[in-house]
Design a protein around this motif. Sequence first.
Motif, mmCIF file in Angstrom:
data_model
loop_
_atom_site.group_PDB
_atom_site.id
_atom_site.type_symbol
_atom_site.label_atom_id
_atom_site.label_comp_id
_atom_site.label_asym_id
_atom_site.label_seq_id
_atom_site.Cartn_x
_atom_site.Cartn_y
_atom_site.Cartn_z
ATOM 1 N N PRO A 96 0.865 -1.280 0.133
ATOM 2 C CA PRO A 96 -0.004 -0.035 -0.346
ATOM 3 C C PRO A 96 1.189 1.209 -0.048
ATOM 4 C CG PRO A 96 -0.092 -1.204 2.338
ATOM 5 C CD PRO A 96 0.832 -1.862 1.427
ATOM 6 N N SER A 97 1.628 0.999 -0.915
ATOM 7 C CA SER A 97 2.581 2.102 -0.805
ATOM 8 C C SER A 97 1.593 3.495 -2.395
ATOM 9 C CB SER A 97 3.963 2.085 -0.824
ATOM 10 O OG SER A 97 4.018 1.051 -2.219
ATOM 11 N N SER A 98 1.383 3.246 -2.833
ATOM 12 C CA SER A 98 0.760 3.809 -4.490
ATOM 13 C C SER A 98 -0.876 3.523 -3.943
ATOM 14 C CB SER A 98 1.112 3.988 -5.974
ATOM 15 O OG SER A 98 1.483 2.289 -5.572
ATOM 16 N N GLU B 109 -10.172 -8.323 -2.934
ATOM 17 C CA GLU B 109 -10.589 -7.995 -1.542
ATOM 18 C C GLU B 109 -12.081 -8.636 -1.443
ATOM 19 O OE1 GLU B 109 -11.303 -6.966 3.213
ATOM 20 O OE2 GLU B 109 -9.451 -5.943 1.485
ATOM 21 N N ALA B 110 -12.630 -7.467 -2.422
ATOM 22 C CA ALA B 110 -13.768 -7.633 -2.930
ATOM 23 C C ALA B 110 -14.332 -8.631 -3.715
ATOM 24 C CB ALA B 110 -14.214 -6.321 -3.257
ATOM 25 N N GLU B 111 -13.142 -8.834 -4.340
ATOM 26 C CA GLU B 111 -14.074 -10.494 -5.495
ATOM 27 C C GLU B 111 -13.106 -11.452 -4.755
ATOM 28 O OE1 GLU B 111 -15.631 -10.337 -7.818
ATOM 29 O OE2 GLU B 111 -15.203 -7.869 -7.755
ATOM 30 N N ASP B 112 -13.234 -11.812 -3.896
ATOM 31 C CA ASP B 112 -12.741 -13.088 -2.566
ATOM 32 C C ASP B 112 -13.726 -13.801 -3.226
ATOM 33 O OD1 ASP B 112 -11.100 -14.706 -1.707
ATOM 34 O OD2 ASP B 112 -10.769 -13.717 0.693
ATOM 35 N N PRO B 113 -13.177 -14.951 -3.249
ATOM 36 C CA PRO B 113 -14.147 -16.193 -3.638
ATOM 37 C C PRO B 113 -14.625 -16.943 -1.810
ATOM 38 C CG PRO B 113 -12.318 -16.808 -4.370
ATOM 39 C CD PRO B 113 -12.476 -15.414 -4.152
ATOM 40 N N ALA B 114 -13.357 -16.819 -1.930
ATOM 41 C CA ALA B 114 -14.278 -17.674 -0.065
ATOM 42 C C ALA B 114 -14.690 -16.999 0.767
ATOM 43 C CB ALA B 114 -12.609 -17.367 0.859
ATOM 44 N N ALA C 155 -6.153 0.755 -4.638
ATOM 45 C CA ALA C 155 -6.937 0.400 -5.381
ATOM 46 C C ALA C 155 -7.409 -1.488 -5.994
ATOM 47 C CB ALA C 155 -7.677 1.113 -6.048
ATOM 48 N N LEU C 156 -5.743 -1.421 -6.107
ATOM 49 C CA LEU C 156 -5.672 -2.939 -6.171
ATOM 50 C C LEU C 156 -5.816 -4.534 -5.069
ATOM 51 C CD1 LEU C 156 -5.901 -5.010 -9.229
ATOM 52 C CD2 LEU C 156 -2.721 -4.974 -8.863
ATOM 53 N N LEU C 157 -6.273 -3.768 -4.077
ATOM 54 C CA LEU C 157 -5.408 -4.429 -2.544
ATOM 55 C C LEU C 157 -7.306 -4.639 -2.777
ATOM 56 C CD1 LEU C 157 -2.907 -3.508 -1.431
ATOM 57 C CD2 LEU C 157 -3.375 -5.925 -2.002
ATOM 58 N N ARG C 158 -8.095 -3.692 -2.948
ATOM 59 C CA ARG C 158 -9.157 -3.036 -2.365
ATOM 60 C C ARG C 158 -10.663 -4.352 -3.176
ATOM 61 N NH1 ARG C 158 -10.083 2.738 -1.094
ATOM 62 N NH2 ARG C 158 -9.084 2.797 1.094
#
Length: 253
Positions: free
Chosen positions: A64-66, A77-82, A71-74
């Motif tokens: 999370p330096s940029s 996390e939102a598309e996590d199939p688990a 935005a990609l990490l979020r």
Amino acid sequence: MKPSSTAAKLTFLAPDDDGFSYILFLCVLGSFLAHAGTFFLFQVVYPQRVTIPQPAPRVSLLTPSSPENVALLRWIEAEDPALVANDNPLVPPGLVDVHYRPSFASPHTAPLGAPAEQAEGVRFPRAVDQLSPVQSSSPGPETATKPPATVATSVTFSGSLTGRPIVKNPPVTFTYHASAPAENTTAFIGVADSGEVRFTVLELSSGDPSLDEVALAHLRQIAFAPANSPLTWGFVTYTWGTDAYAAAASKSP
């Protein structure tokens, strides 16, 4: 000439030539030269082999330096199939305490019934004798001695104005008299809460516009009793009598 003894012993005669065969040598030499020229003209030249070295391995870290990495990490996390494949359902609190209540237990607005039928009679035009013009043109001895019956003009209210009291009802003032029998005049009027005739609409004409205007002028002079309704609508029918015609007006004193 006698053949030799050796030649007589052979079936076929072979040439006796022990010299060098130049024809065979020339054929071999020509073939060699042709092949050599062919290899010289159509020689195969292989290109030089080029070797591309493999790129060095690279390792990218999503930190999370940029803002782009955040935005990609979020999104990951939102598309996590688990989260969808979780077998542990979330039970809302107090679900068992909710009791079933049928829809018919709560009162609803009662449906509107059919409107009350108003006792309104069927309006028919006044009967006109078709032989009256002929009888008036040639009066007999009975008609000359017997005066015609006098019928006054009558006013009838129907609809919502049937039972409403009238506080002011002057007689019909004839500023105009018709020269021929006319049909009934029916008007649609609107009465205010104070009893004043606010609106007058001609519904059925008598056939004489001036006689209809006499009826409308009389309606503007009528006053009803006050009521709680802001506006009441009803029908008014004028049945013209003999006082509406010019012959009766000329005989009146």
